[in-house]
Design a protein around this motif. Structure first.
Motif, PDB file in Angstrom:
ATOM      1  N   THR A 168     -98.801  13.813  91.828  1.00 51.89           N
ATOM      2  CA  THR A 168     -99.521  15.036  92.221  1.00 51.89           C
ATOM      3  C   THR A 168    -100.373  14.502  93.450  1.00 51.89           C
ATOM      4  O   THR A 168    -100.552  15.010  94.577  1.00 51.89           O
ATOM      5  N   GLN A 169    -101.393  13.518  92.976  1.00 53.91           N
ATOM      6  CA  GLN A 169    -102.637  13.314  93.788  1.00 53.91           C
ATOM      7  C   GLN A 169    -101.724  12.121  94.669  1.00 53.91           C
ATOM      8  O   GLN A 169    -102.366  12.195  96.020  1.00 53.91           O
TER       9      GLN A 169
ATOM     10  N   LYS B 205     -98.313  11.762  86.105  1.00 55.43           N
ATOM     11  CA  LYS B 205     -98.682  12.987  86.578  1.00 55.43           C
ATOM     12  C   LYS B 205     -99.540  12.738  87.827  1.00 55.43           C
ATOM     13  O   LYS B 205     -99.538  13.254  88.794  1.00 55.43           O
TER      14      LYS B 205
END
Lengths: 169, 99
Positions: free
Chosen positions: A137-138, A133
């Motif tokens: 995302t980052q 995740k």
């Protein structure tokens, strides 16, 4: 001394002795095998630190892919005889002393540092769900850029390793 | 387990790798010692990632592995090419880039 401490010390001794074996063994094939053992010990440390994803990636990428590449190159060049010319004694001793001096200096600087202890509660940041995740995302832009890096490295390796024609200047 | 132990372990691994890079003449072994130094840094970053409970450090370790894989591919190609030219991987012979 619980199972955690015992496995920490066993893995530490294994990592350090195999790393010494890498730089001290005369035969390059033995060096590669010692380095693989070092990577397995480091993977054990990752598991102790609750970073399961990195432990598996370390084994697959480093011990599985990179070290096999090294082994291929060594066997391709017929270097598995211990015919390597040695540096002269003076250079070897100078290298050992300067490396040991760096170790001593940083050790002395960090010996009295006060860092709080690692907390023992189980964290789940090293699990693949959590890291995936975060990665997508980052850090999705560096991830895509690294694929471009891989492509360019692959093309570069092919271009460099290609046999040249005889008369091309 | 205090994080100092991981600090000292990765410091020792890094210094062993540095000693090897300075002591050996075989270019492939020097290359392997650089891999050892990269792994020492990785271990320290994972320990700090657990200490601060932050996933970004582990992502950085992942990217270090990616860059190391690309580096090994190009570096070994260069070493193979050098071997084809001068029939040796001795770094004392390879001190000139021009043949």
């Amino acid at each position: 001394m619980g199972i955690y401490e015992i496995s920490f010390w066993v893995l530490t001794i294994m990592a350090l002795s195999c790393a010494l074996g890498v730089i001290l063994s005369r035969n390059p094939v033995n060096s590669v095998l010692f380095l693989i053992a070092t990577f397995f010990a480091i993977s054990g440390h990752y598991i102790l630190l609750n970073a399961q994803f990195l432990a598996i990636v370390n084994i697959i990428v480093y011990a599985g892919a990179i070290m096999v590449l090294f082994l291929f190159v060594i066997m391709l060049m017929n270097l598995n005889a211990d015919t390597e010319p040695q540096k002269n004694r003076l250079v070897q001793i100078a290298g050992a002393i300067s490396g040991g001096t760096l170790l001593l200096v940083i050790l002395a600087a960090l010996r009295t540092s006060t860092i709080e202890s690692l907390d023992q509660q189980a964290t789940d940041i090293g699990l693949i769900k959590n890291l995936g995740k975060t990665l997508f995302t980052q850090f999705v832009l560096p991830f895509e850029i690294s694929s471009v890096l891989f492509l360019s490295a692959m093309i570069g390796a092919v271009v460099i390793g290609k046999k040249e024609k005889e008369h091309t200047a | 387990m205090p994080v100092q132990y991981y600090l000292f372990l990765s410091l020792a691994l890094f210094c062993i790798g540095m000693m090897g890079a300075m002591m050996r003449r075989n270019a492939i072994i020097v290359f392997m010692c650089i891999e050892l130094m990269l792994n020492a840094v990785n271990l320290l970053m994972v320990a700090f990632s657990k200490m601060y409970n932050d996933a970004a450090a582990q992502i950085f370790v992942f990217f270090i592995m990616v860059v190391a894989a690309a580096e090994v591919a190009v570096g070994l190609a260069i070493i193979v090419m050098m071997y084809r030219k001068v029939h040796s991987v001795d770094i004392n012979i390879l001190n000139r880039l021009k043949h």
